[in-house]
Design a protein around this motif. Structure first.
Motif, PDB file in Angstrom:
ATOM      1  N   GLY A  82     -10.717  -1.815   0.199  1.00 20.42           N
ATOM      2  CA  GLY A  82      -9.380  -2.369   0.061  1.00 20.42           C
ATOM      3  C   GLY A  82      -9.315  -3.557  -0.865  1.00 20.42           C
ATOM      4  N   PHE A 131      -2.296   1.050   0.057  1.00 19.55           N
ATOM      5  CA  PHE A 131      -3.712   1.404   0.130  1.00 19.55           C
ATOM      6  C   PHE A 131      -4.030   1.961   1.508  1.00 19.55           C
ATOM      7  CE2 PHE A 131      -8.084   0.324   1.350  1.00 19.55           C
ATOM      8  CZ  PHE A 131      -8.783   1.017   0.376  1.00 19.55           C
ATOM      9  N   THR A 133      -8.606   3.330  -6.842  1.00 21.87           N
ATOM     10  CA  THR A 133      -8.835   1.899  -7.061  1.00 21.87           C
ATOM     11  C   THR A 133      -9.718   1.635  -8.278  1.00 21.87           C
ATOM     12  OG1 THR A 133     -10.716   1.910  -5.521  1.00 21.87           O
ATOM     13  CG2 THR A 133      -8.549   1.317  -4.624  1.00 21.87           C
ATOM     14  N   ARG A 166      -7.372   3.047   3.618  1.00 24.82           N
ATOM     15  CA  ARG A 166      -8.821   3.033   3.614  1.00 24.82           C
ATOM     16  C   ARG A 166      -9.375   4.279   4.295  1.00 24.82           C
ATOM     17  NH1 ARG A 166     -13.119   3.402   5.784  1.00 24.82           N
ATOM     18  NH2 ARG A 166     -15.014   2.436   4.984  1.00 24.82           N
TER      19      ARG A 166
END
Length: 267
Positions: free
Chosen positions: A35, A50, A10, A52
């Motif tokens: 996220g 995504f 990210t 987590r």
């Protein structure tokens, strides 16, 4: 369509790699802690997913590996980018020094854990973005978790060296497999430099943010390595240039020693 797994995807280089491959039509699984950072990542013909997880926690790392193996028959590329600078020594809830757990142990678990899915791909590659090079004096064998005299910079330096040795042992153990292990030092790059810094270090980090290489430039050689992995089981690159893995810094005996210590610790 390729399937990629990117830890630390990210931010910075990992984020650029993820966005690029989604635009190329690939399925990219990004693993990270936040996220919200993934919400404005690239749309494209591919798919961004995504997941987590706090990879400084071994339980969460193992859970992610188990989940990915259950859902993906094949993974074409695993890119390891997650790390977090700490000026002060921090211990996780599981009792491990955080830098050691995130920067090294998680990469060990994910590399070995996802190997079955990697081996099912046509040209699988693991790209470990850690900073290959340097000699074995960076490793404090009697204090791998740096309980004595901790400093943030040397902690990252040792972590990079441990990842060199991880690559050596992985390649030795699986030399007959298809997966290629590639160690990459992208050079000083103007990324987010996630971490907790003291004031002196923060000034240095701010300077690197201003004068480091653009993320796009640092990521380009990695994109090429993913597209066409090297033929050798193990290779290493610094700023896009290949370096030898036949030097004492990649000593097989030291790699085997670290592998034994790591497996004993994880058991």
């Amino acid at each position: 369509m390729k399937t990629l797994v990117i830890t630390g995807g990210t931010d910075g280089i990992g984020r650029h790699l993820a966005n690029t491959h989604v635009r190329q039509g690939d399925h990219v699984v990004v693993i990270g802690r936040d996220g919200a950072k993934a919400k404005d990542m690239a749309d494209g013909p591919g798919r961004l997913e995504f997941v987590r997880a706090d990879l400084s926690l071994l339980a969460e790392t193992r859970a992610v590996v188990k989940d990915l193996l259950a859902r993906f028959a094949a993974v074409d590329a695993l890119v390891l980018c997650a790390r977090n600078y700490r000026s002060a020594r921090t211990v996780t809830a599981e009792g491990f020094e955080e830098n050691f757990a995130l920067f090294y142990l998680s990469r060990f678990l994910v590399s070995h854990g996802l190997r079955p899915a990697l081996e099912a791909a046509s040209a699988p590659v693991i790209v470990n973005v850690a900073g290959p090079g340097g000699d074995l004096s960076l490793v404090r064998w009697d204090d791998l978790q740096l309980e004595h005299g901790y400093q943030g910079g040397p902690a990252l330096g040792q972590g990079g060296k441990l990842n060199d040795l991880l690559g050596v042992s992985f390649a030795a153990q699986h030399a007959d497999g298809a997966t290629r292990y590639v160690l990459v030092h992208p050079g000083v790059t103007a990324t987010g430099f996630a971490g907790a810094y003291d004031q002196e270090t923060l000034a240095h980090i701010n300077h690197m943010k201003q004068h480091g290489r653009p993320v796009e430039d640092s990521a380009e050689p990695i994109l090429r390595l993913i597209a066409q992995p090297p033929a050798e089981p193990l290779s290493a690159f610094v700023e896009g240039e290949r370096i030898s893995v036949r030097t004492t810094g990649f000593d097989p005996a030291a790699a085997a020693r670290l592998d034994r210590l790591t497996r004993n610790l994880l058991s």
